[in-house]
Scaffold this active site. Structure first.
Site, PDB file in Angstrom:
ATOM      1  N   GLY A  73       0.835  -1.197   0.000  1.00 27.12           N
ATOM      2  CA  GLY A  73       0.000   0.000   0.000  1.00 27.12           C
ATOM      3  C   GLY A  73       0.866   1.242   0.000  1.00 27.12           C
ATOM      4  O   GLY A  73       2.086   1.164   0.122  1.00 27.12           O
ATOM      5  N   LYS A  74       0.266   2.376  -0.190  1.00 22.95           N
ATOM      6  CA  LYS A  74       0.987   3.650  -0.093  1.00 22.95           C
ATOM      7  C   LYS A  74      -0.037   4.755   0.048  1.00 22.95           C
ATOM      8  O   LYS A  74      -1.156   4.644  -0.449  1.00 22.95           O
ATOM      9  CB  LYS A  74       1.812   3.891  -1.368  1.00 22.95           C
ATOM     10  CG  LYS A  74       2.973   4.833  -1.164  1.00 22.95           C
ATOM     11  CD  LYS A  74       4.134   4.117  -0.529  1.00 22.95           C
ATOM     12  CE  LYS A  74       5.310   5.021  -0.304  1.00 22.95           C
ATOM     13  NZ  LYS A  74       6.495   4.263   0.122  1.00 22.95           N
ATOM     14  N   GLY A  75       0.362   5.819   0.740  1.00 22.25           N
ATOM     15  CA  GLY A  75      -0.515   6.966   0.886  1.00 22.25           C
ATOM     16  C   GLY A  75       0.236   8.227   0.550  1.00 22.25           C
ATOM     17  O   GLY A  75       1.469   8.265   0.594  1.00 22.25           O
TER      18      GLY A  75
END
Ligand code: NAD
Length: 418
Positions: free
Chosen positions: A106-108
């Site tokens: 994931g990444k934000g």
């Protein structure tokens, strides 16, 4: 990684395709693994210190959660785009799979310039961003971490905001926290320690003694300085050249790394360190050394400088420091390159250890953390090396083959939910 038609995700797909083809991946799994599972876009209204309201756009991408909860940092930067966050989330998927930890990717990111914001504004933005994605994250769902312009304090606010929403303290929702608040010992040094292990294992494979081997390092921040220190103190290597954003230093007999770290802390650069000659980036790459460690930024080793590189081994501390054509050129010349998704994976492996310790409510000593890290890193390095020998491909392609294969096997086992 170089962009393709301006798309960073396109560059990720290129790397994926090369490995997937060698693996003979079936079209169905191919399609699944080249699509993000979930992309969330949120608007975060914040009252700024001057009383005005600003609305910031934030993203959270869960690229693949087949192996476990999504794992990946949150970055605060004016240049954040959904394309970039999606590509980074995909790379986290492959990095976690190579590291052999039970996480997806994931990444934000939030489009903002934290250098122009007060601490209160950054805290307000963090809390609102977390509130907007609160249903999507959690210890079993998605576990954020620090990335560009975010740090342990911001992770503490992430943890507190999530805990307020669910009604109880949940330390395992985020990693990279202060140690007092459920962070892991050894996390700060983890990426540099992994680089030291990868260098030592590479030397063993390529056939030179790490003790007395010469090393040049680009970047002297967290990753560069810790790997320099451990390579010198624990592996017996000689660090002859270091450069950072301002300048660099060279000493053929070896730099005194602990003193260089002290100097860099005081002067915010290694430039001007006494007892060494000045060195710039261009000349760092030309040094006749055994090992070159890019540990600064992406796209640093290109066809402009790769032909002059004389190192036997390149250990990618930074993410994406080598362009695809430079990678091909160096591989053809017999340079052994340990790719980013393997070389710097110890950071996320220790984040996994932090998550495990938080869930247990039982904390390990630094020695235990380091021993487990050593075992995980050697396992990952061995798997990629064996794959590279089996398929007669470079270590980068081999790392993708290992990662894609691990996710593909579990995707097949789990089957289709429909
Ligand atoms: P950092 O900000 O602590 O250090 C970056 C270093 O690069 C600094 O010494 C800076 O002076 C130097 N630098 C910046 N621009 C430069 C230039 N143009 N030429 C030469 N040097 C330059 O960052 P870090 O945490 O050490 O991360 C370095 C790289 O490693 C990044 O690509 C990061 O994404 C990657 N990485 C870090 C971790 C981690 O755990 N910190 C984990 C995985 C990957």
């Amino acid at each position: 990684m170089a962009a393709t038609n301006g798309s960073i995700f396109g560059a990720m797909l290129q790397e994926f395709d090369g490995a997937a083809r060698i693996l003979n991946l079936e079209p169905g799994i191919w399609k699944i693994l080249t699509h993000p599972k979930r992309q969330i876009t949120v608007s975060c209204p914040i009252q700024m210190d001057n009383g005005e309201i600003e609305v910031f756009t934030g993203y959270r991408v869960q690229y693949n959660i087949t192996l476990g909860p999504a794992k990946g940092g949150i970055r605060y930067h004016p240049g954040v785009t959904l394309d970039e966050v999606t590509a980074l989330a995909a790379w986290m998927t492959w990095k976690c799979a190579v590291a052999h930890i039970p996480f997806g990717g994931g990444k934000g990111g939030v489009i903002c310039d934290p250098t122009k914001m007060s601490k209160r504004e950054i805290e307000a933005l963090t809390r609102r961003y977390v509130a907007e994605i609160v249903d999507a994250i959690g210890p079993e769902k998605d576990v954020p971490a620090p990335d560009v312009n975010t740090n342990a304090q911001i992770m503490a606010w992430v943890m507190d905001t999530y805990s307020m929403h669910v009604g109880h303290t949940t330390t395992s929702v985020v990693t990279g926290k202060p140690v007092e608040l459920g962070g892991s010992l050894g996390r700060r040094e983890a990426t540099g320690r992994g680089l030291m292990i990868a260098t030592r294992e590479s030397a063993r494979h390529v056939g030179f003694d790490i003790k007395g081997a010469t090393v040049a390092i680009q970047g002297f921040g967290n990753v560069g300085s810790v790997s320099a220190d451990l390579l010198m103190r624990e592996a017996g290597a000689i660090i002859v050249g270091v450069v950072d954003w301002k300048g660099g230093v060279f000493n053929a007999k070896g730099l005194d790394v602990p003193k260089l770290i002290e100097y860099a802390q005081q002067h915010h650069t290694v430039d001007g360190f006494p007892g060494a000659d000045p060195l710039n980036c261009e000349n760092l790459f030309k040094l006749d050394v055994d090992v070159l460690i890019p540990a600064a930024l992406e796209n640093q080793i290109t066809m402009d400088n790769a032909p002059a590189i004389r190192a036997k081994v390149i250990i990618e501390g930074a993410n994406g420091p080598t362009t695809p054509d430079a990678n091909r050129h160096l591989h053809d010349r017999g340079v052994f390159i340990v790719p980013d998704i393997l070389a710097n994976s110890s950071g996320v492996t220790t984040s996994y250890f932090e998550w495990v310790q938080d869930r247990y409510g039982y904390f390990w000593t630094e020695k235990e953390v380091n021993e487990r890290l050593e075992a995980k890193m050697c396992e990952a390095f061995g798997a990629v090396l064996q794959t590279s020998l089996k398929y007669k491909v470079d270590m980068r392609t081999a790392a993708y083959i290992v990662a894609i294969n691990r996710v593909a096997i579990v995707t097949r086992m789990r089957g289709m939910y429909a």
